[in-house]
Design a protein around this motif. Sequence first.
Motif, PDB file in Angstrom:
ATOM      1  N   ILE A 169       0.868  -1.178   0.000  1.00  0.00           N
ATOM      2  CA  ILE A 169       0.000   0.000   0.000  1.00  0.00           C
ATOM      3  C   ILE A 169       0.905   1.227   0.000  1.00  0.00           C
ATOM      4  O   ILE A 169       1.673   1.445   0.936  1.00  0.00           O
ATOM      5  CB  ILE A 169      -0.941   0.004   1.217  1.00  0.00           C
ATOM      6  CG1 ILE A 169      -1.765  -1.286   1.236  1.00  0.00           C
ATOM      7  CG2 ILE A 169      -1.864   1.225   1.182  1.00  0.00           C
ATOM      8  CD1 ILE A 169      -2.660  -1.438   2.456  1.00  0.00           C
ATOM      9  N   THR A 170       0.827   2.022  -1.078  1.00  0.00           N
ATOM     10  CA  THR A 170       1.794   3.093  -1.287  1.00  0.00           C
ATOM     11  C   THR A 170       1.153   4.476  -1.263  1.00  0.00           C
ATOM     12  O   THR A 170      -0.036   4.624  -1.531  1.00  0.00           O
ATOM     13  CB  THR A 170       2.533   2.907  -2.628  1.00  0.00           C
ATOM     14  OG1 THR A 170       1.577   2.843  -3.699  1.00  0.00           O
ATOM     15  CG2 THR A 170       3.356   1.633  -2.624  1.00  0.00           C
ATOM     16  N   PRO A 171       1.947   5.515  -0.963  1.00  0.00           N
ATOM     17  CA  PRO A 171       1.447   6.881  -0.848  1.00  0.00           C
ATOM     18  C   PRO A 171       1.520   7.641  -2.162  1.00  0.00           C
ATOM     19  O   PRO A 171       2.044   7.140  -3.164  1.00  0.00           O
ATOM     20  CB  PRO A 171       2.397   7.488   0.180  1.00  0.00           C
ATOM     21  CG  PRO A 171       3.710   6.838  -0.163  1.00  0.00           C
ATOM     22  CD  PRO A 171       3.376   5.418  -0.584  1.00  0.00           C
ATOM     23  N   TRP A 172       1.037   8.884  -2.126  1.00  0.00           N
ATOM     24  CA  TRP A 172       0.975   9.710  -3.329  1.00  0.00           C
ATOM     25  C   TRP A 172       2.214  10.583  -3.528  1.00  0.00           C
ATOM     26  O   TRP A 172       2.421  11.110  -4.605  1.00  0.00           O
ATOM     27  CB  TRP A 172      -0.249  10.626  -3.277  1.00  0.00           C
ATOM     28  CG  TRP A 172      -0.469  11.304  -1.953  1.00  0.00           C
ATOM     29  CD1 TRP A 172      -1.334  10.915  -0.967  1.00  0.00           C
ATOM     30  CD2 TRP A 172       0.205  12.460  -1.448  1.00  0.00           C
ATOM     31  NE1 TRP A 172      -1.246  11.759   0.113  1.00  0.00           N
ATOM     32  CE2 TRP A 172      -0.314  12.730  -0.145  1.00  0.00           C
ATOM     33  CE3 TRP A 172       1.184  13.319  -1.966  1.00  0.00           C
ATOM     34  CZ2 TRP A 172       0.118  13.802   0.636  1.00  0.00           C
ATOM     35  CZ3 TRP A 172       1.616  14.377  -1.183  1.00  0.00           C
ATOM     36  CH2 TRP A 172       1.090  14.615   0.093  1.00  0.00           C
ATOM     37  N   ASN A 173       3.052  10.735  -2.495  1.00  0.00           N
ATOM     38  CA  ASN A 173       4.127  11.727  -2.622  1.00  0.00           C
ATOM     39  C   ASN A 173       5.304  11.244  -3.469  1.00  0.00           C
ATOM     40  O   ASN A 173       5.978  12.055  -4.108  1.00  0.00           O
ATOM     41  CB  ASN A 173       4.590  12.208  -1.249  1.00  0.00           C
ATOM     42  CG  ASN A 173       5.056  11.084  -0.352  1.00  0.00           C
ATOM     43  OD1 ASN A 173       4.714   9.919  -0.543  1.00  0.00           O
ATOM     44  ND2 ASN A 173       5.844  11.430   0.651  1.00  0.00           N
ATOM     45  N   PHE A 174       5.555   9.931  -3.477  1.00  0.00           N
ATOM     46  CA  PHE A 174       6.572   9.353  -4.358  1.00  0.00           C
ATOM     47  C   PHE A 174       5.951   8.110  -5.006  1.00  0.00           C
ATOM     48  O   PHE A 174       6.291   6.971  -4.652  1.00  0.00           O
ATOM     49  CB  PHE A 174       7.854   9.024  -3.585  1.00  0.00           C
ATOM     50  CG  PHE A 174       8.594  10.242  -3.115  1.00  0.00           C
ATOM     51  CD1 PHE A 174       9.489  10.892  -3.950  1.00  0.00           C
ATOM     52  CD2 PHE A 174       8.351  10.780  -1.859  1.00  0.00           C
ATOM     53  CE1 PHE A 174      10.160  12.038  -3.529  1.00  0.00           C
ATOM     54  CE2 PHE A 174       9.006  11.918  -1.427  1.00  0.00           C
ATOM     55  CZ  PHE A 174       9.910  12.559  -2.264  1.00  0.00           C
ATOM     56  N   PRO A 175       5.052   8.301  -5.954  1.00  0.00           N
ATOM     57  CA  PRO A 175       4.211   7.202  -6.441  1.00  0.00           C
ATOM     58  C   PRO A 175       4.945   6.137  -7.241  1.00  0.00           C
ATOM     59  O   PRO A 175       4.463   5.014  -7.345  1.00  0.00           O
ATOM     60  CB  PRO A 175       3.175   7.923  -7.311  1.00  0.00           C
ATOM     61  CG  PRO A 175       3.849   9.191  -7.748  1.00  0.00           C
ATOM     62  CD  PRO A 175       4.713   9.594  -6.591  1.00  0.00           C
ATOM     63  N   VAL A 194       0.419  -7.849  -4.278  1.00  0.00           N
ATOM     64  CA  VAL A 194      -0.736  -7.072  -4.717  1.00  0.00           C
ATOM     65  C   VAL A 194      -0.480  -5.637  -4.268  1.00  0.00           C
ATOM     66  O   VAL A 194      -0.226  -5.394  -3.083  1.00  0.00           O
ATOM     67  CB  VAL A 194      -2.050  -7.586  -4.107  1.00  0.00           C
ATOM     68  CG1 VAL A 194      -3.220  -6.707  -4.533  1.00  0.00           C
ATOM     69  CG2 VAL A 194      -2.292  -9.029  -4.512  1.00  0.00           C
ATOM     70  N   ILE A 195      -0.541  -4.710  -5.207  1.00  0.00           N
ATOM     71  CA  ILE A 195      -0.267  -3.305  -4.922  1.00  0.00           C
ATOM     72  C   ILE A 195      -1.567  -2.520  -4.930  1.00  0.00           C
ATOM     73  O   ILE A 195      -2.357  -2.621  -5.869  1.00  0.00           O
ATOM     74  CB  ILE A 195       0.684  -2.694  -5.981  1.00  0.00           C
ATOM     75  CG1 ILE A 195       1.983  -3.495  -6.076  1.00  0.00           C
ATOM     76  CG2 ILE A 195       0.966  -1.228  -5.680  1.00  0.00           C
ATOM     77  CD1 ILE A 195       2.813  -3.152  -7.303  1.00  0.00           C
ATOM     78  N   LYS A 196      -1.779  -1.717  -3.895  1.00  0.00           N
ATOM     79  CA  LYS A 196      -2.880  -0.766  -3.883  1.00  0.00           C
ATOM     80  C   LYS A 196      -2.250   0.624  -3.815  1.00  0.00           C
ATOM     81  O   LYS A 196      -1.850   1.090  -2.749  1.00  0.00           O
ATOM     82  CB  LYS A 196      -3.803  -1.021  -2.687  1.00  0.00           C
ATOM     83  CG  LYS A 196      -5.135  -0.249  -2.757  1.00  0.00           C
ATOM     84  CD  LYS A 196      -4.971   1.152  -2.245  1.00  0.00           C
ATOM     85  CE  LYS A 196      -6.243   1.961  -2.403  1.00  0.00           C
ATOM     86  NZ  LYS A 196      -5.975   3.414  -2.163  1.00  0.00           N
ATOM     87  N   PRO A 197      -2.127   1.322  -4.965  1.00  0.00           N
ATOM     88  CA  PRO A 197      -1.535   2.669  -4.945  1.00  0.00           C
ATOM     89  C   PRO A 197      -2.525   3.685  -4.409  1.00  0.00           C
ATOM     90  O   PRO A 197      -3.732   3.435  -4.339  1.00  0.00           O
ATOM     91  CB  PRO A 197      -1.216   2.928  -6.421  1.00  0.00           C
ATOM     92  CG  PRO A 197      -2.225   2.117  -7.166  1.00  0.00           C
ATOM     93  CD  PRO A 197      -2.497   0.899  -6.319  1.00  0.00           C
ATOM     94  N   SER A 198      -2.028   4.843  -4.040  1.00  0.00           N
ATOM     95  CA  SER A 198      -2.897   5.926  -3.589  1.00  0.00           C
ATOM     96  C   SER A 198      -3.921   6.261  -4.660  1.00  0.00           C
ATOM     97  O   SER A 198      -3.628   6.247  -5.856  1.00  0.00           O
ATOM     98  CB  SER A 198      -2.067   7.172  -3.270  1.00  0.00           C
ATOM     99  OG  SER A 198      -2.897   8.308  -3.128  1.00  0.00           O
ATOM    100  N   GLU A 199      -5.133   6.597  -4.211  1.00  0.00           N
ATOM    101  CA  GLU A 199      -6.184   6.981  -5.159  1.00  0.00           C
ATOM    102  C   GLU A 199      -5.836   8.276  -5.894  1.00  0.00           C
ATOM    103  O   GLU A 199      -6.353   8.542  -6.985  1.00  0.00           O
ATOM    104  CB  GLU A 199      -7.519   7.145  -4.433  1.00  0.00           C
ATOM    105  CG  GLU A 199      -7.527   8.150  -3.309  1.00  0.00           C
ATOM    106  CD  GLU A 199      -7.097   7.556  -1.984  1.00  0.00           C
ATOM    107  OE1 GLU A 199      -7.215   8.264  -0.967  1.00  0.00           O
ATOM    108  OE2 GLU A 199      -6.633   6.403  -1.955  1.00  0.00           O
ATOM    109  N   ASP A 200      -4.916   9.076  -5.331  1.00  0.00           N
ATOM    110  CA  ASP A 200      -4.508  10.312  -6.003  1.00  0.00           C
ATOM    111  C   ASP A 200      -3.519  10.050  -7.132  1.00  0.00           C
ATOM    112  O   ASP A 200      -3.448  10.827  -8.089  1.00  0.00           O
ATOM    113  CB  ASP A 200      -3.873  11.276  -4.999  1.00  0.00           C
ATOM    114  CG  ASP A 200      -4.880  11.855  -4.022  1.00  0.00           C
ATOM    115  OD1 ASP A 200      -5.886  12.415  -4.479  1.00  0.00           O
ATOM    116  OD2 ASP A 200      -4.670  11.738  -2.802  1.00  0.00           O
ATOM    117  N   THR A 201      -2.729   8.970  -7.012  1.00  0.00           N
ATOM    118  CA  THR A 201      -1.636   8.748  -7.973  1.00  0.00           C
ATOM    119  C   THR A 201      -1.512   7.282  -8.388  1.00  0.00           C
ATOM    120  O   THR A 201      -0.452   6.666  -8.199  1.00  0.00           O
ATOM    121  CB  THR A 201      -0.305   9.215  -7.360  1.00  0.00           C
ATOM    122  OG1 THR A 201      -0.112   8.519  -6.102  1.00  0.00           O
ATOM    123  CG2 THR A 201      -0.277  10.718  -7.110  1.00  0.00           C
ATOM    124  N   PRO A 202      -2.541   6.695  -8.978  1.00  0.00           N
ATOM    125  CA  PRO A 202      -2.433   5.285  -9.382  1.00  0.00           C
ATOM    126  C   PRO A 202      -1.704   5.076 -10.709  1.00  0.00           C
ATOM    127  O   PRO A 202      -1.297   3.956 -11.021  1.00  0.00           O
ATOM    128  CB  PRO A 202      -3.900   4.861  -9.515  1.00  0.00           C
ATOM    129  CG  PRO A 202      -4.601   6.116  -9.945  1.00  0.00           C
ATOM    130  CD  PRO A 202      -3.890   7.240  -9.228  1.00  0.00           C
TER     131      PRO A 202
END
Length: 506
Positions: A169-175, A194-202
Motif C-alpha cells: 500500500i503506497t502513498p501519493w508523494n513518491f508514487p 498485490v499493490i494498492k496505490p494511492s487513489e490520487d496517484t495510481p
Amino acid sequence: MNCLRLGISKNFNYLTMECRRLHLLKSQAYINGEWVSAGNKAVFPVTNPANDQLIVEVPDMDATDAQNAVSVATNAFQTWKDTTAKERSYILRKWFDMCQKNTDLLAEIITAESGKPLAESKGEVAYGNSFLEWFADTARHIDGEVIQSPWPNKQIILTRQPIGVVSIITPWNFPFAMITRKVGALMAAGCTCVIKPSEDTPLSALAAAELAEKAGVPKGVINVVTASRKNAAAVGKVMCEHPNVGCISFTGSTHVGKILYGMAASGIKRVSLELGGNAPFIVFPSADIEHALDNAMLAKFRNNGQACVGANRFFIHEDVYDQFVEGFKKRIGQKCILGPGTKEGVTCGPLINKMQADKVSNLVNDAVSKGAKPLIGGKFATDIGSKFYESTLLVDVKPEMNIYGEEIFGPVAVCLKFKTEDEVLKVANSTRSGLAAYVFTKDLGQSFRMSRKLEFGMVAINDGILSAAEPAFGGIKESGIGREGSKHGVEEYTDIKYTLFSALDK
C-alpha cells in the motif's frame, strides 16, 4: 488509443506527446498479467492537482476484486518462489533497463498526477530505478548461515525463504519510487504481491507494471488494484486480513499505519511500516551556515515539503539564529518558484489535494492567530490555483501552537532558537515520531553524540538528503517497523528456517 477517449484534455501541455507514446498511460488495473476493469465496472477520476482537470478514469475496485488479486498472487507464488536467485536478478535488471529507457515518459505521468515539477519527477524516477538496480544485485546475496553445532554428530543450517504474498500500500508523494523500493525487494526474495496505490496517484504504479510486464515479470507476480477513497478501507481490509497474505508493507500516515497494524495482528502477519516523521534540523554555531542553508532548502522544500523525511522543525543555536533566519528567508524568496510542474523554472508545484492544502493552511493560520510571524509566505497563491501554497518561514512559534508538534507535510519552515546541546536534544526527542534527523556541526565529538542520542532511525550529519538504495531506510517509535533498501530491505520479506541435520555419524 485515442487521447480524448482516455479523458485527456487537448490543453494538457505535459501530455501533448503523440498518442503513440501513451502506451504507459493506463486506464485499467493489472491482475494476472491482464489489463482489467473492476468487477462492477465502476471507475473514478484521476485529476491533475495543478488545475483539477481530468487525466483519465481508472477502475474503482472493491473487496471482491482485491480477493481475486490475492488469489492470483498466491498461485503465482507457487512457481516464482522456486526460481533461482540468478533468474530473479536477471528479470529485475531487465525491469530496471526498461524504466531507465522510459524515464521521460514516467516523469511526465508522475508530474501529471502528483503535480511535482518535471525535473523533480525525473529525479524520482532515477531514485526509484536505483532500487531495481540494487535489488537485482542483492537477489544473489540472500544468504543463510552454517551454525557451530553443540553436538558432534549434528549440523545446524539457517536458510532464508520467501514469506509469500505481500500486500503493498503506497502513498501519493513518491508514487513510482515507493513501488520499486518495495516490489524490487520482495521480488528479489522470491515473493509475489498485490499493490494498492494511492487513489490520487495510481497511474505511476500502472506504468511501472506495464514496464515490468515488458521486462518479463511472469503473470501474477505483480498485481495492481486501483480503488477510490470510498473503497480504500474495504480493499485494505482484504489485503491485511486475507489468510494467504504473509506480509503488509505500507508507507503513509501514522494514523493509517496503526489501523493496518491492528488488522495484521488478527493473523499474526509480518508488517513493514514506514510512517510519519517530525524531523528536527539542528544547526550548531560551528556549522558552515551557507552549507546548512543550502541543505535546509533541500530538506524542507523537496517535493514542496511533502516528504516523510522532510525537515519539520528547524532548531538554530542562538549565536547563529539571526544569520540563519535571514539567509533562509532570502533563499526561499529566490529559489521557491511556484507553478505547474511543467512550467520552465518552477521548483514548487501544488499540494496534492484540497485536504492537504487545508491542513497546511490551518496550521499556519492557527500559529499566526497565536502570535507566530510569517517572514515570507503564509497564504495561498490564489492567482495560480486553488492548491498552491506559498513557501513559508515562521518564527516566534510557541508550544501551544498546533504547528509546534505536528508534522506539517507542506512548504512551511518553523525556526526555533536554542542555547545548549542538552536543551535541543530534549526538545528534538519530545515526539512520538522517530524517522529522520539532520545535524549541522563541525565538531566531530558533537556529531557522534548527536547520532547516538537523537531518538530517530536515521541521522544525517551536515547533509539534507539521506535517501539512497544502499542504506537501511526506516524509523523508530511511531515512525514505523522494519527497514527498506539495503540488504535488510530484502530480508523483511523472508523467514528464517532452521534445519537440523542429525545422525551424521551413522
